[in-house]
Motif scaffolding. Structure first.
Motif, PDB file in Angstrom:
ATOM      1  N   UNK A  35      40.430  41.170  49.198  1.00 55.07           N
ATOM      2  CA  UNK A  35      39.790  40.603  48.007  1.00 55.07           C
ATOM      3  C   UNK A  35      40.842  40.012  47.071  1.00 55.07           C
ATOM      4  N   UNK A  36      41.926  40.737  46.861  1.00 57.10           N
ATOM      5  CA  UNK A  36      42.976  40.242  45.973  1.00 57.10           C
ATOM      6  C   UNK A  36      43.653  39.013  46.569  1.00 57.10           C
ATOM      7  N   UNK A  37      43.940  39.060  47.858  1.00 58.64           N
ATOM      8  CA  UNK A  37      44.579  37.918  48.523  1.00 58.64           C
ATOM      9  C   UNK A  37      43.679  36.693  48.471  1.00 58.64           C
ATOM     10  N   UNK A  38      42.407  36.886  48.750  1.00 57.00           N
ATOM     11  CA  UNK A  38      41.472  35.761  48.726  1.00 57.00           C
ATOM     12  C   UNK A  38      41.282  35.245  47.300  1.00 57.00           C
ATOM     13  N   UNK A  39      41.316  36.118  46.312  1.00 62.50           N
ATOM     14  CA  UNK A  39      41.181  35.679  44.919  1.00 62.50           C
ATOM     15  C   UNK A  39      42.275  34.684  44.558  1.00 62.50           C
ATOM     16  N   UNK A 114      30.681  30.022  33.367  1.00 65.53           N
ATOM     17  CA  UNK A 114      30.979  28.778  34.075  1.00 65.53           C
ATOM     18  C   UNK A 114      31.982  29.011  35.203  1.00 65.53           C
ATOM     19  N   UNK A 115      32.948  29.910  34.979  1.00 72.07           N
ATOM     20  CA  UNK A 115      33.910  30.241  36.032  1.00 72.07           C
ATOM     21  C   UNK A 115      33.205  30.894  37.216  1.00 72.07           C
ATOM     22  N   UNK A 116      32.273  31.801  36.931  1.00 70.31           N
ATOM     23  CA  UNK A 116      31.511  32.451  38.002  1.00 70.31           C
ATOM     24  C   UNK A 116      30.703  31.410  38.767  1.00 70.31           C
ATOM     25  N   UNK A 241      41.180  45.110  39.784  1.00 66.81           N
ATOM     26  CA  UNK A 241      41.129  43.709  39.351  1.00 66.81           C
ATOM     27  C   UNK A 241      41.472  43.610  37.866  1.00 66.81           C
ATOM     28  N   UNK A 242      40.874  44.484  37.047  1.00 63.49           N
ATOM     29  CA  UNK A 242      41.205  44.495  35.616  1.00 63.49           C
ATOM     30  C   UNK A 242      42.665  44.844  35.400  1.00 63.49           C
ATOM     31  N   UNK A 243      43.190  45.779  36.175  1.00 60.92           N
ATOM     32  CA  UNK A 243      44.583  46.198  36.012  1.00 60.92           C
ATOM     33  C   UNK A 243      45.537  45.050  36.301  1.00 60.92           C
ATOM     34  N   UNK A 244      45.260  44.284  37.358  1.00 56.21           N
ATOM     35  CA  UNK A 244      46.123  43.149  37.687  1.00 56.21           C
ATOM     36  C   UNK A 244      46.071  42.098  36.582  1.00 56.21           C
ATOM     37  N   UNK A 292      42.729  34.391  32.696  1.00 55.68           N
ATOM     38  CA  UNK A 292      41.296  34.693  32.678  1.00 55.68           C
ATOM     39  C   UNK A 292      40.597  34.322  33.986  1.00 55.68           C
ATOM     40  N   UNK A 293      40.898  33.159  34.605  1.00 63.36           N
ATOM     41  CA  UNK A 293      40.255  32.871  35.899  1.00 63.36           C
ATOM     42  C   UNK A 293      40.566  33.897  36.971  1.00 63.36           C
ATOM     43  N   UNK A 294      41.772  34.476  36.962  1.00 64.08           N
ATOM     44  CA  UNK A 294      42.118  35.499  37.956  1.00 64.08           C
ATOM     45  C   UNK A 294      41.143  36.664  37.861  1.00 64.08           C
ATOM     46  N   UNK A 295      40.868  37.102  36.631  1.00 64.25           N
ATOM     47  CA  UNK A 295      39.944  38.217  36.419  1.00 64.25           C
ATOM     48  C   UNK A 295      38.542  37.875  36.898  1.00 64.25           C
TER      49      UNK A 295
END
Length: 318
Positions: A35-39, A114-116, A241-244, A292-295
């Motif tokens: 999930x993190x890699x794909x994000x 909008x990002x979602x 995800x929040x921590x990153x 913010x987009x990363x989150x």
């Protein structure tokens, strides 16, 4: 197949070659690392789309903070300043802070939605633009503001329920004695520890509500309920995800720390250091636009992953 296999169109992790009816990224249960890699892969491939959406709320924050800075430094005159000097330093600034916070909250709620929406379009193999993403959600802005307020309240209600009576007990400790002060201190401890732990868990349970509202077009209450269902078994991944995202914001904080220290020391000596404060504002602007987009992408991928696991979402699309 390695975890980075979906990053190229030639990979078997990519389905359909961008056809409108087929997902661009293969929908299957993912591990946390995937999930993190794909994000980051999705963000890297569509950087200007997601950063451009985030710039809107970041610009609102930049302008609001710049106006507050000018009020604080006296560059924006107040006709009542000579009659009541306290008004400009406290009243005007505090009212301005409240207004700026509300405007930024509105802008942030819309840009997150909008990002979602943009992520869902990209993730399902469709083309979109910044304008299309904003127009797709702007009409439901009140819904997303309601979700944001609900999420914030889920963190705060229990600590406030414990801390406010504790403050009253401590303020009246002279009348009710040492026992009342001890009870107040105990309530504050419970509010700051147990209350915040409960609030964080509640917030994690509600963290997929924006995704549910955008993708499934749910109202506020239904989106919050849906988030609780989808977050079951995924709160650890949501927390990571929040921590990153927090760590990335901390990087920006480290970059602006020298300037902030100079500004703080200068304030003690009566110096303004306006240029350094402007630099801090622009660092915050860049950090907000980039992080913010990363989150939101990470949370959205957790949302899709939970739908694959719970609803067979990949089979529904097929």
């Amino acid at each position: 197949m390695g975890s980075g296999g979906w990053t190229t169109a030639q990979s078997t992790e990519v389905a359909g070659g961008g056809d409108y009816r087929q997902p661009n990224y293969a929908l299957r249960p993912l591990s946390l690392g995937e999930i993190l890699d794909r994000s980051f892969a999705v963000y890297r491939a569509n950087f200007w789309l997601f950063a451009g959406i985030a710039v809107l709320s970041a610009a609102v924050q930049l302008v609001a903070n710049a106006i507050l800075l000018m009020i604080y430094k006296g560059y924006i005159p107040n006709p009542r300043a000579q009659q009541n000097p306290f008004h400009i330093t406290f009243g005007g600034q505090q009212v301005g802070s409240i207004v700026a916070t509300l405007v930024f909250f509105l802008a942030a709620a819309v840009t997150q939605a909008a990002t979602v929406w943009a992520l869902s379009e990209v993730y399902l193999g469709r083309r979109t633009t910044i304008g299309d993403s904003i127009r797709a959600v702007i009409g439901r802005w009140l819904r997303f503001v309601g979700i944001g307020l609900w999420q914030a309240w889920s963190v705060l209600w229990l600590p406030l329920l414990l801390i406010l009576p504790a403050a009253l007990l401590i303020m009246r400790s002279a009348r009710i004695g040492l026992a009342g002060a001890f009870a107040g201190g105990l309530l504050i401890f419970l509010g700051m520890t147990g209350g915040m732990v409960f609030g964080i868990i509640a917030f994690l349970r509600n963290s997929l509500a924006v995704q549910a509202a955008v993708v499934e077009e749910l109202q506020v209450r239904e989106a919050m309920r849906r988030s609780k269902v989808l977050a079951a078994g995924a709160k650890g991944r949501i927390f990571v995800v929040y921590l990153i995202a927090w760590c990335l914001f901390m990087v920006a904080g480290i970059i602006e720390m020298p300037a902030a220290m100079v500004v703080g020391l200068g304030a003690l000596k009566g110096e303004r250091h306006v240029l350094l404060q402007v630099v801090i504002l622009f660092v915050n602007f860049i950090a907000h636009s980039a992080v913010t987009p990363v989150l939101m992408i990470g949370l959205s991928l957790v949302y899709f992953d939970q739908r694959v696991r719970q609803d067979g979402f990949d089979l529904l699309l097929m």
